[in-house]
Write an enzyme that holds these catalytic residues in place. Sequence first.
Site, PDB file in Angstrom:
ATOM      1  CE1 TYR A 141      -2.728  -2.724   0.388  1.00 24.26           C
ATOM      2  CE2 TYR A 141      -3.552  -2.156   2.019  1.00 24.26           C
ATOM      3  CZ  TYR A 141      -3.908  -3.324   1.352  1.00 24.26           C
ATOM      4  OH  TYR A 141      -4.646  -3.645   1.353  1.00 24.26           O
ATOM      5  CG  ASP A 245      -7.306  -4.879   3.661  1.00 22.89           C
ATOM      6  OD1 ASP A 245      -7.531  -4.758   5.179  1.00 22.89           O
ATOM      7  OD2 ASP A 245      -7.140  -3.504   2.406  1.00 22.89           O
TER       8      ASP A 245
END
Length: 358
Positions: A141, A245
């Site tokens: 990310y 996640d």
Amino acid sequence: MSDKILLLPGDGIGPEIVAEAERVLGVLGEAYGYAYETDRALVGGAAYDAAGDPFPQVTESACHAADAILFGAVGGPAYDALPRDKRPESGLLRMRASLDLFANLRPAKLYPELAAASSLKPELVAGLDILIVRELTGGIYFGQPRAQEDNPRRAYNTMVYSAEEISRIARAGFEAAQRRGGKLCSVDKANVLEVSQLWRDVVEELAPEYPDVTLSHMYVDNAAMQLVRDPRQFDVLVTGNLFGDILSDLAAMLTGSIGMLPSASLNADSRGLYEPVHGSAPDIAGQDKANPLAMLLSLAMALRHSLGQPELAATLEAAIGSVLASGQRTADIAAGGPALGTRAMGEAVCAALRERAG
Ligand code: NAD
């Protein structure tokens, strides 16, 4: 010296559930002698409305002064058309970055009375109690380089981890396993990714420092399968940002009750942000319908991880367990039966706490 707790109610149901956390703190103070002081600040849409910024400087300063932050939720349809950097959710991302909250702790615990809420068969999940430790500030990310090239049909991101980043999240995993069942499973994709091979090597190097923890490794694809096949085989899982996640949302659904799931995000000083996994639930905001238990379980995590009060944390969790065992439910977990409102559920937990204090 008393602990400094910052309340950030935010938007939607945030103020209603944070009010119940405040009420519970009041009981911990009165009946258990817990010394704390609270401050409060605006975040998300509420801060945008007041100051034109979802994470104003004054809120950032208050965050840095706190030992623990109790965060409700942010967001709502009124803000959906704003530019990305003004949207409530960007306030949350900036807060995580500003406080360097690299360790995200997401427990998935199924209270026996709620086993029917899971999408898995009750016999597979009854008594489920696992913790996912997700790296929150690195990995794909944030990795550089990243780009959508001049060719609009080609884009890329980079998964990067340094040994230091892996080591600090792995230690958080080992330490959590020491406090719990003594088992740590590190999840990676070392059969394909070099960054995962480094991850596995660094975790292995640390293992001798934690002889009381049994370490295992699992590829992420197998971990996803095993979490659905037999989730109770796990105690603590530690993994990177992307895999964490996905797996933490998967694990959350094993419990079936979004109103019951707390989380913690910690930095190197064990200061932390504590928040329910759910969002601001605009569909039920202001109606006294929200389940406050995810927020109250987040408060229990704050007591355990940032405030040095593991016994109070266990007492609060036990009080919540006893309220559920007595059959009291908010609408989201009532399966159509009689339901308490937000405030009445908070009051039920307070009553159970007072009773335990004798
Ligand atoms: P949500 O979690 O807010 O709601 C999903 C569903 O679950 C809704 O039907 C809601 O009523 C229900 N629900 C959620 N929490 C509940 C509770 N405590 N008790 C009873 N029912 C509950 O997710 P969403 O609808 O996708 O998002 C709504 C807003 O929240 C959006 O603006 C989104 O960006 C934001 N959001 C914020 C956070 C955060 O602040 N950390 C996280 C997720 C979503």
